[in-house]
Design a protein around this motif. Sequence first.
Motif, PDB file in Angstrom:
ATOM      1  N   HIS A 186      36.359 -54.976  -0.575  1.00 47.96           N
ATOM      2  CA  HIS A 186      37.237 -54.849   0.929  1.00 47.96           C
ATOM      3  C   HIS A 186      38.529 -54.085   0.343  1.00 47.96           C
ATOM      4  CE1 HIS A 186      38.585 -56.132   4.793  1.00 47.96           C
ATOM      5  NE2 HIS A 186      39.967 -56.260   4.297  1.00 47.96           N
ATOM      6  N   GLU A 238      35.611 -54.925   8.798  1.00 51.57           N
ATOM      7  CA  GLU A 238      34.766 -55.482   7.705  1.00 51.57           C
ATOM      8  C   GLU A 238      35.052 -54.974   6.250  1.00 51.57           C
ATOM      9  OE1 GLU A 238      30.281 -55.112   7.005  1.00 51.57           O
ATOM     10  OE2 GLU A 238      30.482 -56.109   8.869  1.00 51.57           O
ATOM     11  N   THR A 239      35.054 -53.945   6.249  1.00 53.84           N
ATOM     12  CA  THR A 239      35.265 -52.947   4.944  1.00 53.84           C
ATOM     13  C   THR A 239      36.840 -52.970   4.322  1.00 53.84           C
ATOM     14  OG1 THR A 239      35.672 -50.854   6.173  1.00 53.84           O
ATOM     15  CG2 THR A 239      32.882 -51.641   5.396  1.00 53.84           C
ATOM     16  N   HIS A 240      37.604 -53.144   5.455  1.00 55.62           N
ATOM     17  CA  HIS A 240      39.129 -52.883   4.684  1.00 55.62           C
ATOM     18  C   HIS A 240      40.053 -53.413   5.733  1.00 55.62           C
ATOM     19  CE1 HIS A 240      38.469 -49.583   7.942  1.00 55.62           C
ATOM     20  NE2 HIS A 240      39.413 -49.655   8.014  1.00 55.62           N
ATOM     21  N   ASN A 301      37.575 -61.724   6.944  1.00 53.94           N
ATOM     22  CA  ASN A 301      36.432 -60.660   6.593  1.00 53.94           C
ATOM     23  C   ASN A 301      36.242 -60.688   4.929  1.00 53.94           C
ATOM     24  OD1 ASN A 301      36.034 -59.139   8.926  1.00 53.94           O
ATOM     25  ND2 ASN A 301      38.305 -58.349   8.714  1.00 53.94           N
ATOM     26  N   MET A 305      32.454 -61.770   2.813  1.00 54.24           N
ATOM     27  CA  MET A 305      31.629 -60.847   1.698  1.00 54.24           C
ATOM     28  C   MET A 305      30.548 -61.489   0.882  1.00 54.24           C
ATOM     29  SD  MET A 305      34.275 -57.807   0.583  1.00 54.24           S
ATOM     30  CE  MET A 305      35.500 -59.085  -0.381  1.00 54.24           C
TER      31      MET A 305
END
Length: 313
Positions: A186, A238-240, A301, A305
């Motif tokens: 992330h 979700e990713t960043h 978030n 992970m």
Amino acid sequence: MAALRYLSECRRPENGTRSLCLAIEEPELFQHPAQTRVFAEVLRSLVASADDQTQVMYATHSPVFIDPSDYQQVRRLYRVSGGEHPEVRLRALTETELRQSLEDHVSEKSIARRGTTRYVKELAEALFADAAVLVEGATDESILLAFAERQGFSLGAQGICVVNAEGKDNLILCHAILTGFGVRCHLVFDADSGPRKTADADTEKKTEALRASIVKTAKILSYLGAPAEANPATASEETHTVFEDDLDTYLEVHWPAWNARRLELIAQGEGYVDNKHGPTYAEAARTANGEPKLLHALMENVRAMPGRPAPHA
């Protein structure tokens, strides 16, 4: 160590070349921390010359023995659960694979140089984690760890490592290396293009720096598969997680109690100082009243992970 050096220098009488394969199980065991680093350096030195026919292999749980800049030499073993029996898999990363994953995002010169990854201290530790949070600097790392502690949980205990990438320029490369080894990531970064940064760009030099930062932000978003916006709004996905100005500005505006507590700590002294200072930022995040919603979203978030599938090889 003297014996290892001697073995590596021995030559076979029939052809005069060195031929030694040294396999060590957990070389960090029973070692003093300072001696561990020396031992790691000795093992690397045994194979430093290309002419030497000496191979060193070791299984380790210590990041001291991992050099992220030599990622091609690393093999990561991890356990996969969910089936009838636990399964152990192996992940490796070649330079060709890394170049392919970074095509159009990072120059080949930067990939080949590898110098920056050598000095990202937490990158080796992250190879042992289930997931990693990549941040731009030390104060970002301090704030996230302190905020997690404030919520009563330890990221490390959940298999999550916070990595200071030592600058925005290193985020993509560090992310590609870790995901290449199956570590979920992330990214947390500043867009540096919000109202305050734009207002501060009152000289040609600052304006040029603003333009450069906008390009870097767009590259990061494009690499992550998100819309490559020049001026992204503050949000956690979700990713960043991205801050339109920077994390400091966000906290000052949306968590004024944090800034008040920071100033209070500075006034008290006792090691807390002004400007960007990790311990001061961390203690303010740990003890200030109130909590900003975005940091809660970021933590949700991040903590999700380890439950997600590992990145594809």
